[in-house]
Design an enzyme around this catalytic site. Sequence first.
Site, PDB file in Angstrom:
ATOM      1  CB  CYS A   1      -6.731 185.964 124.254  1.00  0.00           C
ATOM      2  SG  CYS A   1      -7.393 184.857 126.473  1.00  0.00           S
TER       3      CYS A   1
ATOM      4  CG  HIS B   1     -10.433 182.829 122.941  1.00  0.00           C
ATOM      5  ND1 HIS B   1      -9.139 182.381 122.388  1.00  0.00           N
ATOM      6  CD2 HIS B   1     -10.091 182.833 124.406  1.00  0.00           C
ATOM      7  CE1 HIS B   1      -8.118 182.567 123.314  1.00  0.00           C
ATOM      8  NE2 HIS B   1      -9.606 182.282 124.292  1.00  0.00           N
TER       9      HIS B   1
ATOM     10  CD  GLU C   1      -9.591 181.149 118.991  1.00  0.00           C
ATOM     11  OE1 GLU C   1      -8.777 180.431 119.615  1.00  0.00           O
ATOM     12  OE2 GLU C   1      -9.797 181.825 119.238  1.00  0.00           O
TER      13      GLU C   1
ATOM     14  N   GLY D   1       0.624 157.051 114.338  1.00  0.00           N
ATOM     15  CA  GLY D   1      -0.136 158.288 114.227  1.00  0.00           C
ATOM     16  C   GLY D   1      -0.446 159.381 112.867  1.00  0.00           C
TER      17      GLY D   1
ATOM     18  CG  ASP E   1       1.081 164.749 112.896  1.00  0.00           C
ATOM     19  OD1 ASP E   1       0.092 165.167 112.504  1.00  0.00           O
ATOM     20  OD2 ASP E   1       2.232 165.600 114.253  1.00  0.00           O
TER      21      ASP E   1
END
Length: 267
Positions: free
Chosen positions: A79, A170, A172, A226, A228
């Site tokens: 894109c 796209h 994905e 969270g 992460d």
Amino acid sequence: MTEKILILDFGSQYTQLIARCIRELNTYCEIQPCNKPIEWEDSIKGIILSGSPFSVNDPMAPVVDIAAMAERVPVLGVCYGAQLMAKVFGGEVAKSSTREYGRAFLEHSDREEPLFFDVNLKSQVWMSHADTIVRLPEVFTPIAHTDNIPVAAFKSLTLAKHPIHAVQFHPEVTHSIEGKQILRNFLVHICGMHQEWTPAAFVQETVARIKEQVGDQKVVMALSGGVDSTVAAELIHKAIGGNLYCVFVDNGLLRKDEFETVLDSYK
């Protein structure tokens, strides 16, 4: 050393989806901001340029040195990445008369094209862009189109040491029915990757690397609740056990009473 694909993020909402698709294809990848210098290493086998909320014609639009990258590894633009390729090599990108958003049917005719190996000659893809490529640079060859877009995919095999490919759609997202096959073709047939990576292997390699880096030292780590920081803490704990000391910080962004629930889980 694990083979990997580097995804340069230009701020697209779909960047994480690119990474997910690649990992589901048993290939390791990393995302890094497009304005961060690439730390080149032999493990990098290809680069993907993501989409972006920017127009390539915006004065502050991010730009990278695509030719220099392709001297080292194959490059795929998605894109915005495709439009950036067209513009920096002398083509023309302009506002489309109508914003193209939704399903389209990609048509290609070269069954020998590595990017479209095992892809139907007419395949549903997902478009999401306001600009379109009006004129393709002479260094590129169009390899696919849709009813509305004469240049939906293009490539160059002569611009640099390694091939450069680009797609306006796209691959994905799930609405691009054969998008994952297109990404696999880039990984396997263009970058020469072996699809031998798994998430389990990542855990093992990461734990081993932490053990080597930390040794017998102690680590203090802040946790936010969270995903992460929690995953990072789990990996470090697997590596060094009781030498990890975690501090759970209530940053004010958790839901009501969630602090106690998360704290119990950590304990």
